[in-house]
Design a protein around this motif. Structure first.
Motif, short mmCIF file in Angstrom:
data_model
loop_
_atom_site.label_atom_id
_atom_site.label_comp_id
_atom_site.label_asym_id
_atom_site.label_seq_id
_atom_site.Cartn_x
_atom_site.Cartn_y
_atom_site.Cartn_z
N GLN A 131 0.82 -1.22 0.00
CA GLN A 131 0.00 0.00 0.00
C GLN A 131 0.86 1.27 0.00
OE1 GLN A 131 -2.52 -0.56 3.44
NE2 GLN A 131 -4.17 -1.33 2.19
N ASN A 132 1.96 1.26 0.72
CA ASN A 132 2.86 2.41 0.83
C ASN A 132 2.20 3.60 1.52
OD1 ASN A 132 5.35 3.75 0.41
ND2 ASN A 132 4.56 4.77 -1.41
N ASP A 133 1.05 3.42 2.15
CA ASP A 133 0.40 4.50 2.90
C ASP A 133 0.78 4.34 4.37
OD1 ASP A 133 -1.20 6.39 4.08
OD2 ASP A 133 -3.07 5.29 3.75
N ILE A 134 1.88 4.97 4.75
CA ILE A 134 2.37 4.80 6.11
C ILE A 134 1.64 5.67 7.11
CG2 ILE A 134 4.18 6.54 5.86
CD1 ILE A 134 4.34 3.23 7.87
N LEU A 135 1.11 6.82 6.69
CA LEU A 135 0.57 7.78 7.66
C LEU A 135 -0.58 7.20 8.46
CD1 LEU A 135 0.73 11.17 5.69
CD2 LEU A 135 2.27 10.31 7.46
N LYS A 136 -1.47 6.43 7.81
CA LYS A 136 -2.62 5.90 8.56
C LYS A 136 -2.20 4.89 9.62
CE LYS A 136 -2.99 1.74 6.20
NZ LYS A 136 -1.77 1.87 5.41
N GLU A 137 -1.00 4.32 9.46
CA GLU A 137 -0.54 3.34 10.45
C GLU A 137 -0.35 3.97 11.83
OE1 GLU A 137 -0.45 0.25 9.83
OE2 GLU A 137 -0.62 0.31 7.63
N TYR A 138 0.00 5.24 11.86
CA TYR A 138 0.33 5.89 13.14
C TYR A 138 -0.90 6.17 13.99
CZ TYR A 138 4.92 6.48 11.07
OH TYR A 138 6.14 6.25 10.48
N PHE A 139 -2.09 6.13 13.39
CA PHE A 139 -3.28 6.43 14.19
C PHE A 139 -4.42 5.45 13.98
CE2 PHE A 139 -3.63 8.84 10.25
CZ PHE A 139 -4.95 8.68 9.87
N ALA A 140 -4.22 4.46 13.08
CA ALA A 140 -5.33 3.54 12.80
C ALA A 140 -4.97 2.08 12.96
CB ALA A 140 -5.88 3.79 11.39
#
Length: 361
Positions: free
Chosen positions: A1-10
């Motif tokens: 996915q390469n979407d790292i930002l959502k990992e920090y809060f979801a």
């Protein structure tokens, strides 16, 4: 996915702090635009945000706020907006409220078009087109009366199709109990096929367009999401909202309100707090061969013993040097490490030496 930002809060599957994580994600977008321009380098995900407890408005607002951070990062790296934006894609959740979900997807297209054309000045029409995959909501699956989940999944998939999803994943009915059995996976597949080939909903684009209720609901979601996006911008953007805990607090509040409504009976969940099923007997679950883990470890050991360590050590050193230099490309030295025989663990370990581990506390 390469979407790292959502990992920090979801979801929580991160290693490095947010800024280095964002740097890696943006550098892959840069690398893809330069080297593999027909590849989609990121799938910006609202799915896990919704699964964590967000409502429909938060799902869109937080996802598009993350997308804006990636756009700004790519522009700062020297890319032109229309060079990379046509290859951005999204991943959304298809939840239980049929009309709200269909309206949510319709609203998402309108919001993204406005972000790209008005905020970032995109000229290429494909830059403003919202490409998205939808998956049915795992968080709505129940262990009690798990067969009923097949009905939930069918309605959720229908909402995604009515809302214009490009592709859909249907969860299996027994995933609240464990990994799905082959029978359950087949039923999930047949659910997609019946919707696609028997229901007629694919005969026209936007089949709910023109409905007074759907149009009003779409407008309302657009208004609320854009208000929240303005609020996020005033707070400094997605990265600042991650670091301050704003996103996590918003999700927690929505998740708590939802669970309280279920427990008090205000929100009905069939088979859980109303219309209970008879006691379930033994349920067939998928059993994973415990030997698989040992076999994979042995295979990895054989792989590592058969490579030359010198070239790999040099490549890992070059990667650490690039990571220490602010703004230096990272994908090229990562590729060099792979060509030298490096594993994912070794490459991420080299970056960890420079970036450190993120502690959300």
């Amino acid at each position: 996915q390469n979407d790292i930002l959502k990992e920090y809060f979801a979801r929580g599957t991160y290693i490095y702090p947010p800024k280095p994580g964002l740097r890696l994600a943006v550098d892959l977008i840069r690398f893809a635009a330069e080297r593999v321009p027909r590849w989609y380098p990121i799938s910006i995900s609202g799915y896990h945000i919704r699964e964590a407890g967000a409502d429909a408005v938060q799902e869109l607002a937080y996802t598009f706020a993350d997308a804006v951070e990636y756009l700004k990062g790519a522009l700062a790296a020297g890319l032109e907006i229309d060079r990379f934006a046509p290859r951005l894609s999204f991943f959304f959740n298809a939840h239980n409220d049929l009309f709200e979900e269909a309206a949510k997807f319709r609203a998402a297209r309108r919001i993204w078009h406005g972000i790209m054309t008005e905020k970032f000045g995109a000229k290429e029409p494909r830059s403003a087109q919202l490409r998205f995959h939808a998956q049915t909501a795992g968080s709505t699956l129940t262990a009690a009366g798990f067969e009923t989940n097949a009905v939930r999944v069918a309605l959720q998939a229908l909402a995604a199709v009515l809302g214009g999803a490009q592709s859909v994943h249907t969860n299996s009915r027994d995933e609240a109990l464990g990994l799905p059995t082959e029978e359950s996976v087949r039923l999930a597949l047949r659910t997609q096929q019946v919707i696609a080939f028997e229901s007629g909903v694919t005969s026209t684009a936007d089949p709910l367009g023109g409905s007074f209720y759907i149009e009003r609901l779409t407008d309302e979601i657009v208004r609320r999401v854009e208000e929240e996006l303005d609020n996020i911008e005033r707070r400094g953007g997605a990265l600042a909202c991650i670091e301050s805990g704003y996103f996590a607090e918003g999700i927690a509040a929505s998740a708590y309100a939802h669970q309280r409504a279920v427990e008090t009976g205000g929100r009905k969940v069939v088979g859980v707090n109303c219309f209970p099923d008879p006691e379930q007997g033994n349920v067939e679950l998928l059993k994973v061969n415990p030997e698989l883990g040992r076999e994979r470890r042995e295979k990895l050991a054989r792989y590592r013993s058969g490579r030359k360590e010198g070239p790999l050590a040099e490549a890992l050193a070059e990667l650490r040097n690039a990571a220490e230099e602010e703004g230096a490309p990272l994908m090229e030295p990562i590729v060099d490490c792979i060509r030298a025989g490096g594993t994912v663990g070794e490459i991420s370990g080299a970056l960890r030496e420079v970036f450190g581990d993120f502690d959300e506390r």
